[in-house]
Design a protein around this motif. Structure first.
Motif, PDB file in Angstrom:
ATOM      1  N   VAL A 108       0.839  -1.202   0.000  1.00  0.00           N
ATOM      2  CA  VAL A 108       0.000   0.000   0.000  1.00  0.00           C
ATOM      3  C   VAL A 108       0.874   1.252   0.000  1.00  0.00           C
ATOM      4  O   VAL A 108       0.613   2.216  -0.736  1.00  0.00           O
ATOM      5  N   LEU A 112       1.000   4.018  -3.062  1.00  0.00           N
ATOM      6  CA  LEU A 112       0.752   5.440  -2.811  1.00  0.00           C
ATOM      7  C   LEU A 112       1.938   6.278  -3.279  1.00  0.00           C
ATOM      8  O   LEU A 112       1.767   7.346  -3.888  1.00  0.00           O
ATOM      9  N   VAL A 115       1.854   6.692  -7.050  1.00  0.00           N
ATOM     10  CA  VAL A 115       0.846   7.681  -7.455  1.00  0.00           C
ATOM     11  C   VAL A 115       1.417   9.092  -7.299  1.00  0.00           C
ATOM     12  O   VAL A 115       1.257   9.951  -8.187  1.00  0.00           O
ATOM     13  N   SER A 170       9.125  10.164  -3.805  1.00  0.00           N
ATOM     14  CA  SER A 170       7.752  10.664  -3.953  1.00  0.00           C
ATOM     15  C   SER A 170       7.498  11.814  -2.986  1.00  0.00           C
ATOM     16  O   SER A 170       6.891  12.828  -3.353  1.00  0.00           O
TER      17      SER A 170
END
Length: 257
Positions: A108, A112, A115, A170
């Motif tokens: 998960v 994330l 993304v 990220s």
């Protein structure tokens, strides 16, 4: 533990691959960790041996990105202190929690992060436009949100390290106004710090396999230089595509383990 010649070659090759991919984006542990398990090492011993072995690769990759690190001394020192604290916490958790404790949440987290990597150009433009309208300037170190996120990512890195670099990139890409290559250089330093802090802790309190450590160490140091030469030449769009491809592979491997 005695390794056969084929196992020696496999671990060494995995070290080169991990050092290369770690420098470019991260997730090299997803190459070395399964190979160590196949040689018969228990999961925790494999994790500790892997963390020790990847230190030279992290340092090698950071040296390879030294040009991109120029002018980022303050940022590296501030974020590096958080990374060190988080890495130590993660190393302690590795010895306290069940070996598979983080495996349900890791896919998960990586998803994330991917993304955010994909959306990072749009997010950065939106943030810059809002600052221009308000006449404000962002914190050069990303502010409390980035500091908190990197600390938590470093805890995870000290625990397992797989896809840690993707999470770092990220977060920094979304919250820092800088090029992806310069942020990648900082990511390599942070990874080196986390690996080193966790490894120093493991030296005194955990079991590890010296043969595996040395093979991965030499291989990852070579791979770090290869990764720096390749990664520094990649345009931002291509580098972002590599990050996403590696991240998706990491998610698939984590879910299928």
């Amino acid at each position: 533990m005695a390794l056969s010649i084929w196992e020696v070659l496999a671990v060494f090759a995995a070290g080169i691959g991990a050092g290369t991919i770690n420098t470019i984006v991260g997730s090299g542990t997803l190459i070395t960790f399964p190979v160590l398990l196949l040689t018969g090492l228990p999961p925790v011993t494999a994790t500790v041996s892997n963390a020790l072995g990847l230190i030279p690769g992290s340092i090698s990759g950071a040296i390879g990105y030294r040009e991109e690190l120029k002018g980022q001394r303050r940022r590296v020192l501030r974020l590096g202190a958080l990374a060190a604290a988080g890495g130590l916490c993660g190393a302690i958790l590795l010895l306290m929690l069940p070996p598979r404790a983080f495996e349900t949440i890791v896919p998960v987290l990586v998803a994330l992060a991917l993304v955010l990597v994909v959306l990072q150009p749009r997010i950065s433009k939106a943030v810059q436009a809002r600052r221009a309208r308000n006449g404000t300037h962002g914190d050069p170190d990303g502010g409390p949100l980035l500091l908190t996120g990197l600390f938590l990512a470093s805890i995870y890195g000290g625990y397992f390290t797989a896809a840690q670099g993707i999470i770092y990139l990220s977060l920094m890409g979304m919250l820092l106004n800088d090029t992806l290559q310069r942020l990648n250089a900082v990511k390599n330093v942070l990874a080196a710090i986390v690996n080193s802090i966790a490894a120093l802790f493991f030296l005194f309190v955990a079991d590890f396999d010296w043969t595996a450590v040395l093979l991965i160490a030499v291989g990852s140091a070579i791979g770090g230089q290869i990764g720096a030469k390749v990664g520094r030449r990649l345009p931002p769009t291509v580098l972002r595509g590599v990050i996403v491809a590696v991240g998706l592979t990491a998610i698939a491997q984590l879910l299928l383990r």
